[in-house]
Scaffold this active site. Structure first.
Site, PDB file in Angstrom:
ATOM      1  N   GLU A  35       0.864  -1.183   0.000  1.00  0.00           N
ATOM      2  CA  GLU A  35       0.000   0.000   0.000  1.00  0.00           C
ATOM      3  C   GLU A  35       0.902   1.234   0.000  1.00  0.00           C
ATOM      4  O   GLU A  35       1.792   1.356   0.845  1.00  0.00           O
ATOM      5  CB  GLU A  35      -0.920   0.030   1.230  1.00  0.00           C
ATOM      6  CG  GLU A  35      -1.893   1.231   1.185  1.00  0.00           C
ATOM      7  CD  GLU A  35      -2.680   1.432   2.489  1.00  0.00           C
ATOM      8  OE1 GLU A  35      -2.466   0.684   3.462  1.00  0.00           O
ATOM      9  OE2 GLU A  35      -3.492   2.375   2.528  1.00  0.00           O
ATOM     10  N   ASP A  60       4.858   4.725   3.645  1.00  0.00           N
ATOM     11  CA  ASP A  60       4.501   6.145   3.662  1.00  0.00           C
ATOM     12  C   ASP A  60       5.768   6.955   3.861  1.00  0.00           C
ATOM     13  O   ASP A  60       6.689   6.537   4.561  1.00  0.00           O
ATOM     14  CB  ASP A  60       3.492   6.471   4.774  1.00  0.00           C
ATOM     15  CG  ASP A  60       2.757   7.778   4.500  1.00  0.00           C
ATOM     16  OD1 ASP A  60       1.564   7.723   4.123  1.00  0.00           O
ATOM     17  OD2 ASP A  60       3.372   8.850   4.643  1.00  0.00           O
ATOM     18  N   ASP A 109      -2.493  12.069  -2.002  1.00  0.00           N
ATOM     19  CA  ASP A 109      -2.562  13.537  -2.061  1.00  0.00           C
ATOM     20  C   ASP A 109      -2.832  13.933  -3.511  1.00  0.00           C
ATOM     21  O   ASP A 109      -2.107  13.491  -4.410  1.00  0.00           O
ATOM     22  CB  ASP A 109      -1.237  14.139  -1.590  1.00  0.00           C
ATOM     23  CG  ASP A 109      -0.983  13.848  -0.116  1.00  0.00           C
ATOM     24  OD1 ASP A 109      -1.936  13.925   0.672  1.00  0.00           O
ATOM     25  OD2 ASP A 109       0.169  13.515   0.235  1.00  0.00           O
ATOM     26  N   ASP A 145     -11.349  10.149  -3.048  1.00  0.00           N
ATOM     27  CA  ASP A 145     -12.575  10.957  -2.995  1.00  0.00           C
ATOM     28  C   ASP A 145     -12.524  12.027  -4.073  1.00  0.00           C
ATOM     29  O   ASP A 145     -13.519  12.686  -4.341  1.00  0.00           O
ATOM     30  CB  ASP A 145     -12.675  11.675  -1.638  1.00  0.00           C
ATOM     31  CG  ASP A 145     -11.502  12.633  -1.472  1.00  0.00           C
ATOM     32  OD1 ASP A 145     -10.361  12.159  -1.542  1.00  0.00           O
ATOM     33  OD2 ASP A 145     -11.723  13.845  -1.329  1.00  0.00           O
TER      34      ASP A 145
HETATM   35  C1  LIG Z   1      -4.171  11.933   2.056  1.00  0.00           C
HETATM   36  S1  LIG Z   1      -3.075  10.878   2.910  1.00  0.00           S
HETATM   37  C2  LIG Z   1      -3.944   9.319   2.889  1.00  0.00           C
HETATM   38  C3  LIG Z   1      -3.459   8.366   3.929  1.00  0.00           C
HETATM   39  C4  LIG Z   1      -4.171   7.007   3.959  1.00  0.00           C
HETATM   40  N1  LIG Z   1      -3.972   6.289   2.731  1.00  0.00           N
HETATM   41  C5  LIG Z   1      -5.641   7.154   4.227  1.00  0.00           C
HETATM   42  O1  LIG Z   1      -6.430   7.001   3.280  1.00  0.00           O
HETATM   43  O2  LIG Z   1      -6.008   7.409   5.383  1.00  0.00           O
HETATM   44  C6  LIG Z   1      -1.805  10.620   1.714  1.00  0.00           C
HETATM   45  C7  LIG Z   1      -0.566   9.960   2.279  1.00  0.00           C
HETATM   46  O3  LIG Z   1       0.334   9.697   1.210  1.00  0.00           O
HETATM   47  C8  LIG Z   1       1.660   9.935   1.661  1.00  0.00           C
HETATM   48  N2  LIG Z   1       2.475  10.193   0.479  1.00  0.00           N
HETATM   49  C9  LIG Z   1       2.334  11.203  -0.415  1.00  0.00           C
HETATM   50  N3  LIG Z   1       3.247  11.115  -1.382  1.00  0.00           N
HETATM   51  C10 LIG Z   1       3.988   9.996  -1.107  1.00  0.00           C
HETATM   52  C11 LIG Z   1       5.094   9.366  -1.731  1.00  0.00           C
HETATM   53  N4  LIG Z   1       5.628   9.859  -2.838  1.00  0.00           N
HETATM   54  N5  LIG Z   1       5.588   8.232  -1.192  1.00  0.00           N
HETATM   55  C12 LIG Z   1       5.051   7.735  -0.047  1.00  0.00           C
HETATM   56  N6  LIG Z   1       4.006   8.289   0.600  1.00  0.00           N
HETATM   57  C13 LIG Z   1       3.492   9.405   0.070  1.00  0.00           C
HETATM   58  C14 LIG Z   1       1.537  11.108   2.616  1.00  0.00           C
HETATM   59  O4  LIG Z   1       2.610  11.148   3.531  1.00  0.00           O
HETATM   60  C15 LIG Z   1       0.200  10.804   3.296  1.00  0.00           C
HETATM   61  O5  LIG Z   1       0.375  10.048   4.481  1.00  0.00           O
END
Ligand SMILES: C[S@@+](CC[C@H](N)C(=O)[O-])C[C@H]1O[C@@H](n2cnc3c(N)ncnc32)[C@H](O)[C@@H]1O
Length: 205
Positions: A35, A60, A109, A145
């Site tokens: 994931e 993450d 994101d 979303d």
């Molecule tokens: C909006 S949050 C969603 C977290 C989780 N998947 C949820 O649905 O609750 C997006 C996550 O993606 C991580 N993220 C963004 N770009 C990333 C990257 N290039 N590699 C690893 N993680 C990343 C961010 O640190 C953040 O924790």
């Protein structure tokens, strides 16, 4: 703030937590499910429970978030899941070619600004990495979303000549809802609570 610092420090001490770039490429164990952008990692914990014979990796870039899932997994005594503080740009170094069976991208994101497009987890450079590390017929699943992000992804896939085998703009009212897709991530709980529809697609290269 104090709380956050403590968690960050605790993270590497958890047995299931890996920091940096573990040299396990080719040896993670199979089947392998990852994931990307796992956040707190509860979705991955559910995957590990659903698939006890698989190895599940929650990735993450921000380790303090993973701490929650890592703690839960340790309490549940799960031995088939790891939490890795690493950026997805490192995927090709972390995994051997064709090592991964399934990739989940959960509520990435959206990076709406044009100058940040390359950071989107379905940008062509990331798709290229997924294509390399996935085994033939390996799958990518995406939940979001964000309609604009979803449309962007469909367009990138079209340009890459990839046709998704699942596309729905309302997962929770669809035939694709099951104990895997339907488990709500932390962000998803919030979005569903706000009445937002969850978009879901899946594809193979
Ligand atoms: C909006 S949050 C969603 C977290 C989780 N998947 C949820 O649905 O609750 C997006 C996550 O993606 C991580 N993220 C963004 N770009 C990333 C990257 N290039 N590699 C690893 N993680 C990343 C961010 O640190 C953040 O924790």
């Amino acid at each position: 703030m104090r709380d956050k610092r403590l968690k960050k420090e605790a993270f590497p001490k958890l047995a299931l937590a890996l920091v940096g770039n573990p040299h396990l490429a080719g040896n993670w164990g199979r089947p392998l499910i990852i994931e990307i952008g796992a956040g707190k990692g509860f979705f991955s914990v559910n995957l590990a429970q659903l698939y006890p014979h698989a190895t599940v990796l929650a990735l993450d870039a921000k380790p303090p978030r993973l701490w929650y899932g890592a703690t839960l997994a340790e309490n549940l005594k799960l031995d088939n899941i790891r939490f890795i503080a690493q950026d997805a740009v490192m995927l090709e170094e972390m995994f051997a070619p064709e090592e991964v069976d399934k990739i989940w991208i959960t509520f990435p994101d959206p990076y709406p600004k044009k100058r940040h497009i390359r950071r989107r987890l379905t940008a062509p450079s990331f798709l290229q990495s997924y294509r390399k590390i996935l085994k033939p017929l390996g799958e990518v699943h995406l939940k979001t979303d964000n309609e604009a992000f979803f449309d962007y992804t469909l367009e990138v896939l079209r340009l890459e000549g990839v046709t998704p085998f699942i596309v729905t703009r309302d997962l929770h009212a669809s035939e694709f809802l099951n104990e895997e897709t339907g488990f709500k991530t932390s962000y998803e709980e919030t979005f569903v609570g706000q009445g937002l529809k969850i978009h879901y697609l899946a594809f193979r290269f």
